[in-house]
Design an enzyme around this catalytic site. Sequence first.
Site, short mmCIF file in Angstrom:
data_model
loop_
_atom_site.label_atom_id
_atom_site.label_comp_id
_atom_site.label_asym_id
_atom_site.label_seq_id
_atom_site.Cartn_x
_atom_site.Cartn_y
_atom_site.Cartn_z
N ARG A 72 0.85 -1.20 0.00
CA ARG A 72 0.00 0.00 0.00
C ARG A 72 0.88 1.25 0.00
O ARG A 72 1.74 1.40 0.87
CB ARG A 72 -0.90 -0.01 1.23
CG ARG A 72 -1.89 1.14 1.33
CD ARG A 72 -2.72 1.02 2.58
NE ARG A 72 -3.59 -0.15 2.57
CZ ARG A 72 -4.08 -0.74 3.66
NH1 ARG A 72 -3.74 -0.30 4.86
NH2 ARG A 72 -4.87 -1.78 3.56
N ARG A 92 -2.05 6.24 10.01
CA ARG A 92 -2.09 5.81 8.62
C ARG A 92 -2.06 7.01 7.66
O ARG A 92 -1.88 8.15 8.08
CB ARG A 92 -3.35 4.96 8.38
CG ARG A 92 -3.48 3.73 9.32
CD ARG A 92 -2.61 2.58 8.88
NE ARG A 92 -2.83 1.36 9.65
CZ ARG A 92 -3.69 0.40 9.34
NH1 ARG A 92 -4.49 0.52 8.28
NH2 ARG A 92 -3.79 -0.69 10.08
N LYS A 100 -4.49 0.70 14.86
CA LYS A 100 -4.34 1.68 13.78
C LYS A 100 -5.00 2.99 14.16
O LYS A 100 -5.89 3.04 15.02
CB LYS A 100 -4.96 1.14 12.50
CG LYS A 100 -6.43 0.78 12.60
CD LYS A 100 -6.89 0.05 11.37
CE LYS A 100 -8.33 -0.46 11.52
NZ LYS A 100 -8.76 -1.25 10.34
N LYS A 144 -6.50 6.68 12.33
CA LYS A 144 -6.87 7.30 11.06
C LYS A 144 -7.24 8.76 11.24
O LYS A 144 -7.95 9.11 12.19
CB LYS A 144 -8.04 6.53 10.43
CG LYS A 144 -7.71 5.07 10.14
CD LYS A 144 -8.88 4.33 9.54
CE LYS A 144 -8.50 2.88 9.21
NZ LYS A 144 -9.64 2.14 8.59
N CYS A 170 -15.50 -2.65 -0.34
CA CYS A 170 -14.12 -2.99 0.01
C CYS A 170 -13.64 -4.11 -0.92
O CYS A 170 -14.40 -4.70 -1.67
CB CYS A 170 -14.03 -3.43 1.47
SG CYS A 170 -14.71 -5.07 1.79
N CYS A 193 -8.43 -10.59 0.65
CA CYS A 193 -8.48 -10.23 2.07
C CYS A 193 -8.70 -11.47 2.92
O CYS A 193 -9.68 -12.21 2.72
CB CYS A 193 -9.58 -9.21 2.32
SG CYS A 193 -9.73 -8.78 4.07
N CYS A 195 -16.76 -8.11 5.52
CA CYS A 195 -16.72 -8.53 6.93
C CYS A 195 -17.10 -7.34 7.78
O CYS A 195 -17.20 -6.21 7.28
CB CYS A 195 -15.33 -9.06 7.29
SG CYS A 195 -14.12 -7.77 7.66
N CYS A 203 -14.08 -1.59 6.69
CA CYS A 203 -13.14 -0.81 5.87
C CYS A 203 -13.86 0.00 4.78
O CYS A 203 -13.40 1.05 4.40
CB CYS A 203 -12.11 -1.74 5.23
SG CYS A 203 -11.05 -2.58 6.41
#
Length: 598
Positions: A71, A139, A220, A222, A443, A449, A488, A492
């Site tokens: 990424r 991120r 994480k 954001k 996503c 994934c 899921c 995301c």
Amino acid sequence: MSKASVEDIKLASDGLRGHLAELFADTSTPNIPEDSNILLKHHGSYQQDDRDVRAERTKAKLEKAWSFMIRSKMPGGRISAKQWLIHDDLCEKAFGNMRLTNRQGIQLHGVLKGGLKEVISNVCHSGLSTMGACGDVVRNTMGPAAPIKDAVHADTQTLTEEISQRFLWRSQAYADIWLDGEKIEPEWIQDPEVNPAVREATKAPEGDDPIYGKVYLPRKFKIGVAIQPCNDADIFSQDVGLVPHVVDGAVEGYTITVGGGFGMSHGQLSTRPFLGQPLLYAKRANVVDAIEAIVTTQRDHGNRTERKNARMKYTVQTMGLDGFRAEVVSRLPGIETFPPKELSFDSVEDKLGWHEQGDGKLYCAVHVSMGRIVDREDGPHYRSAFVELCKSLDLPLIVTPNTNMIIADVAPEQKDAVDAILAKHGVVHSDGMTRARKVAHACVALPTCGLALSESERVLPGFMDKIDEYLRELGLEDEPILFRMTGCPNGCGRPYNADFGFVGRSPNKYAMFVGGSIRGNRLAGLEYKTVLGEEVPGKVRAFLEAFKAERKDGEIFADWFARTRTTGEAPTPEQFHIELAERAAKLAEAKTTAAEAG
């Protein structure tokens, strides 16, 4: 022997170094151990396997078809023509395509172990980086996509770059592993002044990294920046959201929101989505210092024993907004903070098509279906189109938070050439699309994934084909209605604040959430615990028919739903884990019990 926790792995990693250099020098195996994969995420890569062939390979007693996703980190989604062409070349090391992300980055899927170092090195030599694009760190910082040439848009882009610079992790491990020790700084890196008193008050005492210490963040983190009234960066879904306050055409400061985040687990009431809440207002010179105080508050108070509850949204809920604010302010010695300004947004949508930048040049925002840059046999040749644009016209590109693409800095005399290249490769303008189609997003999910429970990117376009038919039949093709899907419950694709959100539960089965908002400022609720894929368009149609019949003049879907479908106090854990019928029954029972008691 018990498996080491993520916290133990980070602590023992020697600045996220671990054994990554030795593992990627060894090409005799196609994968790496899971503890090393945890460290690898901080370098901008995930280990994955092709789940389309997993069962077949297992049956044949073969290893999984291992590969890696890389990424790229691009503050505000900005990428030059030269950088794009380098990424396009790197597609040959991957699956032959790229995925634009809804955090304004680029993902390459399917890179084999032996090619990972070359890909990361080339990304870095292009002037971008993968460092911190994943992992328990700050991120990629999102920002307004439109390249409007005014002081406000310029300042928000500068801010995304300042944030990105401030929150890079400082270990030399990245350069040593991927660049043979060569120190390459991303072209967006700057040296924003750091208030010494703030740094002293917020630095981690147990480590060398002035912000992350030795164990980095609990999860994480954001950050997004948006300019009213356009909430394209979806700031209420972020750990930290930033909105500029303008005085006489210049940015005086920013209102800061905290505690947004959408990840949860089906049926676990201790996990749920939250929207960000206004925390404070800071003058422009102090904004990055204020963010550092927020990040380090999360570092020191976040949950490090249960990763499902480790995001900052839970820290804010545990401490309370006032308690969280008090802790942040205590880390800002000598800096005055103020009450947040009032915020007002009207949409998360991109403004597709041609627009003026304000400097005599134009930009063109192009719809990219699900953000997948590929030459489709039966559809647009996105990859060839953007390569030709970059080679022949040398125009910069911008990835939007809705995974569309902006072609920027187009001189008026270049407009026809841009249109001709797009048409040549079958990339049509969005004029004939429903408004819902333009902003619908899914996503990646299967096959790459590892968390996906169901399809997402590969099925939403087909669902939207049928939903488009219903929208046109009902005369709703120009209505702002937000559809999002994820494979899921981790969220995301940001489904929990959409008008319609579909969340994978198992193959071809989805939880259906309804009642968010095109503005991004309200959470949806669980309407149906399980819906089969083929049932999705029909379930949507029922709501569309009710909307058409019941709406007031000029009322959009989000406002109609809020007015007519009140389901009780929100948000509560039940809003996301118990479907509407059961919630309504419980609410009615509670009212009856209260009436009888009275």
